[in-house]
Enzyme design. Sequence first.
Site, PDB file in Angstrom:
ATOM      1  N   ASP A 104      -4.303  14.518  -3.102  1.00  0.00           N
ATOM      2  CA  ASP A 104      -4.077  13.235  -3.706  1.00  0.00           C
ATOM      3  C   ASP A 104      -3.365  13.051  -5.062  1.00  0.00           C
ATOM      4  O   ASP A 104      -4.039  13.534  -5.760  1.00  0.00           O
ATOM      5  CB  ASP A 104      -5.391  12.373  -3.646  1.00  0.00           C
ATOM      6  CG  ASP A 104      -5.052  10.934  -3.839  1.00  0.00           C
ATOM      7  OD1 ASP A 104      -4.049  10.740  -4.665  1.00  0.00           O
ATOM      8  OD2 ASP A 104      -6.000   9.988  -3.543  1.00  0.00           O
TER       9      ASP A 104
ATOM     10  N   TYR B 136     -11.281   9.205  -5.100  1.00  0.00           N
ATOM     11  CA  TYR B 136     -11.154   7.769  -5.011  1.00  0.00           C
ATOM     12  C   TYR B 136     -12.253   7.201  -4.312  1.00  0.00           C
ATOM     13  O   TYR B 136     -12.640   7.709  -2.999  1.00  0.00           O
ATOM     14  CB  TYR B 136      -9.953   7.303  -4.445  1.00  0.00           C
ATOM     15  CG  TYR B 136      -9.623   6.070  -4.519  1.00  0.00           C
ATOM     16  CD1 TYR B 136      -9.467   5.415  -5.733  1.00  0.00           C
ATOM     17  CD2 TYR B 136      -9.381   5.277  -3.154  1.00  0.00           C
ATOM     18  CE1 TYR B 136      -8.947   4.042  -5.711  1.00  0.00           C
ATOM     19  CE2 TYR B 136      -9.233   3.766  -3.062  1.00  0.00           C
ATOM     20  CZ  TYR B 136      -8.974   3.221  -4.328  1.00  0.00           C
ATOM     21  OH  TYR B 136      -8.366   2.034  -4.187  1.00  0.00           O
TER      22      TYR B 136
ATOM     23  N   ARG C 230       7.804  -0.377  13.620  1.00  0.00           N
ATOM     24  CA  ARG C 230       6.554   0.494  13.371  1.00  0.00           C
ATOM     25  C   ARG C 230       6.684   1.919  13.425  1.00  0.00           C
ATOM     26  O   ARG C 230       6.219   2.839  13.181  1.00  0.00           O
ATOM     27  CB  ARG C 230       5.468   0.011  14.579  1.00  0.00           C
ATOM     28  CG  ARG C 230       3.935   0.646  14.240  1.00  0.00           C
ATOM     29  CD  ARG C 230       2.927   0.158  14.777  1.00  0.00           C
ATOM     30  NE  ARG C 230       3.104   1.043  16.284  1.00  0.00           N
ATOM     31  CZ  ARG C 230       3.523   0.335  17.313  1.00  0.00           C
ATOM     32  NH1 ARG C 230       3.527  -1.012  17.549  1.00  0.00           N
ATOM     33  NH2 ARG C 230       3.515   1.013  18.492  1.00  0.00           N
TER      34      ARG C 230
ATOM     35  N   LYS D  29       0.483   2.837  -7.257  1.00  0.00           N
ATOM     36  CA  LYS D  29       0.377   3.157  -8.643  1.00  0.00           C
ATOM     37  C   LYS D  29       1.506   3.424  -9.276  1.00  0.00           C
ATOM     38  O   LYS D  29       2.415   2.711  -9.328  1.00  0.00           O
ATOM     39  CB  LYS D  29      -0.846   4.034  -8.771  1.00  0.00           C
ATOM     40  CG  LYS D  29      -1.893   3.739  -7.633  1.00  0.00           C
ATOM     41  CD  LYS D  29      -2.845   2.784  -8.118  1.00  0.00           C
ATOM     42  CE  LYS D  29      -3.825   2.153  -7.036  1.00  0.00           C
ATOM     43  NZ  LYS D  29      -4.896   3.085  -6.560  1.00  0.00           N
TER      44      LYS D  29
HETATM   45  C1  LIG Z   1      -5.760   3.589  -5.403  1.00  0.00           C
HETATM   46  C2  LIG Z   1      -5.790   4.846  -5.054  1.00  0.00           C
HETATM   47  C3  LIG Z   1      -6.191   5.132  -3.579  1.00  0.00           C
HETATM   48  C4  LIG Z   1      -5.775   3.984  -2.564  1.00  0.00           C
HETATM   49  O1  LIG Z   1      -4.540   3.467  -2.567  1.00  0.00           O
HETATM   50  P1  LIG Z   1      -4.246   1.825  -2.120  1.00  0.00           P
HETATM   51  O2  LIG Z   1      -3.026   1.845  -2.175  1.00  0.00           O
HETATM   52  O3  LIG Z   1      -5.137   1.023  -3.045  1.00  0.00           O
HETATM   53  O4  LIG Z   1      -4.822   1.853  -0.598  1.00  0.00           O
HETATM   54  C5  LIG Z   1      -6.226   6.327  -3.368  1.00  0.00           C
HETATM   55  N1  LIG Z   1      -6.322   7.500  -4.143  1.00  0.00           N
HETATM   56  C6  LIG Z   1      -6.313   7.093  -5.506  1.00  0.00           C
HETATM   57  C7  LIG Z   1      -6.413   8.147  -6.509  1.00  0.00           C
HETATM   58  C8  LIG Z   1      -6.012   6.186  -5.997  1.00  0.00           C
HETATM   59  O5  LIG Z   1      -6.017   5.799  -7.205  1.00  0.00           O
END
Ligand SMILES: *Cc1c(COP(=O)(O)O)cnc(C)c1O
Length: 415
Positions: free
Chosen positions: A184, A112, A59, A209
């Site tokens: 982000d 998001y 962790r 992603k």
């Molecule tokens: C999918 C996504 C998230 C969250 O990610 P997870 O891995 O599903 O928790 C945050 N920001 C954006 C722009 C996303 O597309």
Amino acid sequence: MKNNQMTDFETKCVHSGMGEFEYGAVVPPIYQTSTFKFESAKHGAALFAGEEKGYIYTRMLNPTVEALENSIAELESGYKGLGCASGMAAVHTVFASLLQAGDHVVCSTAVYGPTNTLLGTIMKKFGVETSFVDTSNLEEVRNAVRPNTKIYYIETPGNPTLSISDISAIAEIAHANNSLLIVDNTFMSPALQKPIELGADIVLHSLTKFLNGHADVIGGIVVVKDEAMYKVFRKTLNQTGGVIDPFNSFLVHRGIKTLSLRMQRHCENAIKVAEFLEKHPAVNKVFYPGLKSHPQYELAKKQQLGSGGMITFELEGGESTLPNGSPSTVGGFEAGQLLMNSVKLCQLAVSLGGVETLIQHPASMTHYTMGRQAREAAGISEGLIRLSVGIENVKDIIGDLEQALEKVNQAANVF
Ligand SMILES: *Cc1c(COP(=O)(O)O)cnc(C)c1O
């Protein structure tokens, strides 16, 4: 994409985070262990005191995870990364590290969904206030500042209209107010946008992603610029526990080797799909930063190295408001559902950034529970479709959309 930057980047995708491993392993081995033996009591004490470098407990840090963190930190031109269990765990790590009761956040409206909810519920419960503004409009960003504004949080391109926020300009505004800018960067990946080089203080990703790219891992990462920030964030993550595990780290690191190649193909395919959609009679409007019709085409060209793989488009009958301001026409919702049921190659699923083309209809899926009125206020019309363009042969993607849109066109008078 700009080639001079890509050449260097392609090499980094293959080699970053690769180091010296036991037995001369070429890739980081999966250290699937929860804990690490100390050589002696003195060694254990030195590790805990931070006097010696080494691993204690997964962790806190794990070599497979650290290899991935080093890789992405390098790709993002940051100092260090912190691997998280999901993109949302990364978002939470940022908020929990930087915010306290009484602080104020300026956040993109086009953010998001769960990030919006996290700020509006849990962070609010702990005394943090958020102003959601259209960060593609710098006047709105400037006007949102309060004496207690601690962070500016943006996503660019934003969801669902793929509106572009000017990272350098917002970094200047944030810094003039003694605040930090967090970006982000999930939609672009470091192959197409480098927020830290543009002035941002912190970058985060959903690894789920484009970075992993194969739709088989949930993960996240935060990249910071200096040791002081790294220590604060590591402490938070260690205490809250939302870390990524060694096996998922290994998979993401494996995916990154082809990041540059994949992003190049996503961009090449997406512009062709966007141009096809723009000409199609069943399509009312296409949002893609690589199209000249995108309101911030020039800004996108300036701050991005490519236009990405994400496209949104509105089917005819799906306008959010009519020119006279009255609520939208009916028909977009049904048209959206018909399109979903007519595609064959495009996979009907949420998420994005994988090698396969994914399609979803926010009004009947991700944003269904919001209700129509709230959707319209957020610019999500009933016929809005989100497409994550994959790396298949583009003719097959267009062929599939063409046959499905034809069905929508034929049914148009029924709606
Ligand atoms: C999918 C996504 C998230 C969250 O990610 P997870 O891995 O599903 O928790 C945050 N920001 C954006 C722009 C996303 O597309």
